[in-house]
Design a protein around this motif. Structure first.
Motif, PDB file in Angstrom:
ATOM      1  N   VAL A   1       0.855  -1.183   0.000  1.00 21.49           N
ATOM      2  CA  VAL A   1       0.000   0.000   0.000  1.00 21.49           C
ATOM      3  C   VAL A   1       0.892   1.234   0.000  1.00 21.49           C
ATOM      4  O   VAL A   1       1.841   1.334   0.787  1.00 21.49           O
ATOM      5  N   LEU A   2       0.591   2.166  -0.887  1.00 27.15           N
ATOM      6  CA  LEU A   2       1.353   3.404  -0.973  1.00 27.15           C
ATOM      7  C   LEU A   2       0.788   4.411   0.012  1.00 27.15           C
ATOM      8  O   LEU A   2      -0.398   4.737  -0.028  1.00 27.15           O
ATOM      9  N   GLU A   3       1.631   4.908   0.901  1.00 28.12           N
ATOM     10  CA  GLU A   3       1.201   5.904   1.869  1.00 28.12           C
ATOM     11  C   GLU A   3       1.082   7.270   1.187  1.00 28.12           C
ATOM     12  O   GLU A   3       1.530   7.457   0.054  1.00 28.12           O
ATOM     13  N   PRO A   4       0.465   8.263   1.853  1.00 24.30           N
ATOM     14  CA  PRO A   4       0.331   9.591   1.244  1.00 24.30           C
ATOM     15  C   PRO A   4       1.685  10.166   0.830  1.00 24.30           C
ATOM     16  O   PRO A   4       2.693   9.991   1.524  1.00 24.30           O
ATOM     17  N   ALA A   5       1.686  10.858  -0.313  1.00 24.23           N
ATOM     18  CA  ALA A   5       2.908  11.470  -0.818  1.00 24.23           C
ATOM     19  C   ALA A   5       3.133  12.817  -0.142  1.00 24.23           C
ATOM     20  O   ALA A   5       2.195  13.490   0.272  1.00 24.23           O
ATOM     21  N   ARG A   6       4.395  13.213  -0.044  1.00 25.63           N
ATOM     22  CA  ARG A   6       4.726  14.497   0.568  1.00 25.63           C
ATOM     23  C   ARG A   6       5.866  15.148  -0.217  1.00 25.63           C
ATOM     24  O   ARG A   6       6.663  14.467  -0.866  1.00 25.63           O
ATOM     25  N   LEU A   7       5.919  16.460  -0.144  1.00 28.40           N
ATOM     26  CA  LEU A   7       6.949  17.230  -0.845  1.00 28.40           C
ATOM     27  C   LEU A   7       8.156  17.414   0.059  1.00 28.40           C
ATOM     28  O   LEU A   7       8.012  17.763   1.237  1.00 28.40           O
ATOM     29  N   THR A   8       9.344  17.169  -0.474  1.00 25.07           N
ATOM     30  CA  THR A   8      10.570  17.329   0.287  1.00 25.07           C
ATOM     31  C   THR A   8      11.674  17.753  -0.684  1.00 25.07           C
ATOM     32  O   THR A   8      11.382  18.348  -1.723  1.00 25.07           O
ATOM     33  N   THR A   9      12.920  17.480  -0.353  1.00 28.32           N
ATOM     34  CA  THR A   9      14.035  17.790  -1.250  1.00 28.32           C
ATOM     35  C   THR A   9      14.857  16.540  -1.494  1.00 28.32           C
ATOM     36  O   THR A   9      14.830  15.585  -0.697  1.00 28.32           O
TER      37      THR A   9
END
Length: 231
Positions: free
Chosen positions: A96-104
Motif C-alpha cells: 500500500v502506498l502511503e500519502p505522498a509528501r513534498l521534500t528535497t
C-alpha cells in the motif's frame, strides 16, 4: 548505492516515467548522475512485503510544468506525482502506498538508494529514487490459509459486489427534500476537484478521481483506504 535485490528500480522507474507530467515523454535510464540536494522531490513510502520509499525528484523543466499547471492554476506536486508513484509501487508486488509528501532530494538520497534518470529530448528532466526505508523491516509474509478455508474463499471470488462512487453528501430536512424540483442546486460537503469515495456495502474502500472513458463516467483509483480510515 544499493537496495534490496527483491525489487527492480529500473522497472519501477519505467512505470513511473510514463505518468510524470512533462512536456516530452520520459524514459527511465540507468545513470550514475544524481540530482542536486536542493531539488524538489515528492516521496511516498510503500508498506507491504518490501519496505521502501519511492520518490520522483523534479528537474527545472518538470517543476516549471507543474507550476504552469492547467489554465494557469499550479498543480500540487504531491497530487500530480502520486499516480507515477502508485504505478511504480505496483511493480513491487503486494503493498500500500502511503500519502505522498513534498521534500528535497537531499532528504531522499542515502546509502541505500537507487537512482534512475528520467530522460527526455536528450537530457535528464527528473530522477526516480528507490531506497530501503530507514529503520523499517518488510512486513512478515502471511501464513497460507488452511486448504478447506482457502477453497471456500476461492468459491466466493466470482461473487459480484456493487461499488458506488460518491462525490459528496449533504443533509436536508424533510420539508426541503419534499420541495425539490428540477433545477434545484444542492451544495455538497466536498470542494470541486476533491477525490470521489468508492464505497462497498457502505464501507469506504478507496478514493479516486472522476474521469471519462468512451463518453461514460469512470473513477481512476488514487488511494486504497486502510481499515482504520474506512469510515
Amino acid at each position: 548505492m544499493s537496495t534490496t535485490s527483491t525489487v527492480s528500480p529500473l522497472a519501477a522507474a519505467t512505470a513511473a516515467a510514463a505518468l510524470v507530467p512533462a512536456e516530452v515523454p520520459l524514459t527511465a535510464v540507468p545513470s550514475a548522475d544524481v540530482p542536486p540536494a536542493d531539488a524538489p522531490a515528492v516521496v511516498a513510502a510503500v508498506v507491504g512485503r518490501v519496505a521502501v520509499e519511492l520518490a520522483v525528484v523534479l528537474g527545472p523543466q518538470v517543476a516549471r510544468t507543474l507550476a504552469d499547471g492547467v489554465d494557469g492554476a499550479a498543480l500540487d506536486p504531491a497530487d500530480a506525482l502520486r499516480p507515477a508513484l502508485q504505478a511504480a509501487a505496483g511493480t513491487l508486488g503486494d503493498g500500500v502506498l502511503e500519502p505522498a509528501r513534498l521534500t528535497t532530494a537531499g532528504l531522499v538520497l542515502g546509502p541505500d538508494s537507487e537512482v534512475v534518470a528520467l530522460r527526455g529530448a536528450g537530457q535528464t528532466l527528473a530522477w526516480f529514487v528507490l531506497r530501503t526505508r530507514p529503520g523499517a523491516a518488510p512486513a512478515a509474509p502471511r501464513p497460507d490459509l488452511p486448504t478447506q478455508r482457502g477453497a471456500a474463499l476461492r468459491a466466493l471470488y466470482d461473487v459480484e459486489l456493487t461499488l458506488t462512487a460518491e462525490i459528496g453528501r449533504t443533509r436536508l430536512p424533510l420539508r426541503e427534500v419534499l420541495d425539490l424540483t428540477p433545477g434545484t442546486v444542492l451544495e455538497l460537503d466536498r470542494a470541486a476537484g476533491s477525490p470521489a469515495d468508492v464505497v462497498v456495502n457502505g464501507r469506504l474502500v478507496a478514493r479516486g478521481e472522476v474521469v471519462v472513458v468512451d463518453e461514460d463516467f469512470a473513477v481512476r483509483i488514487t488511494e486504497i483506504v486502510s481499515a482504520p480510515d474506512a469510515h
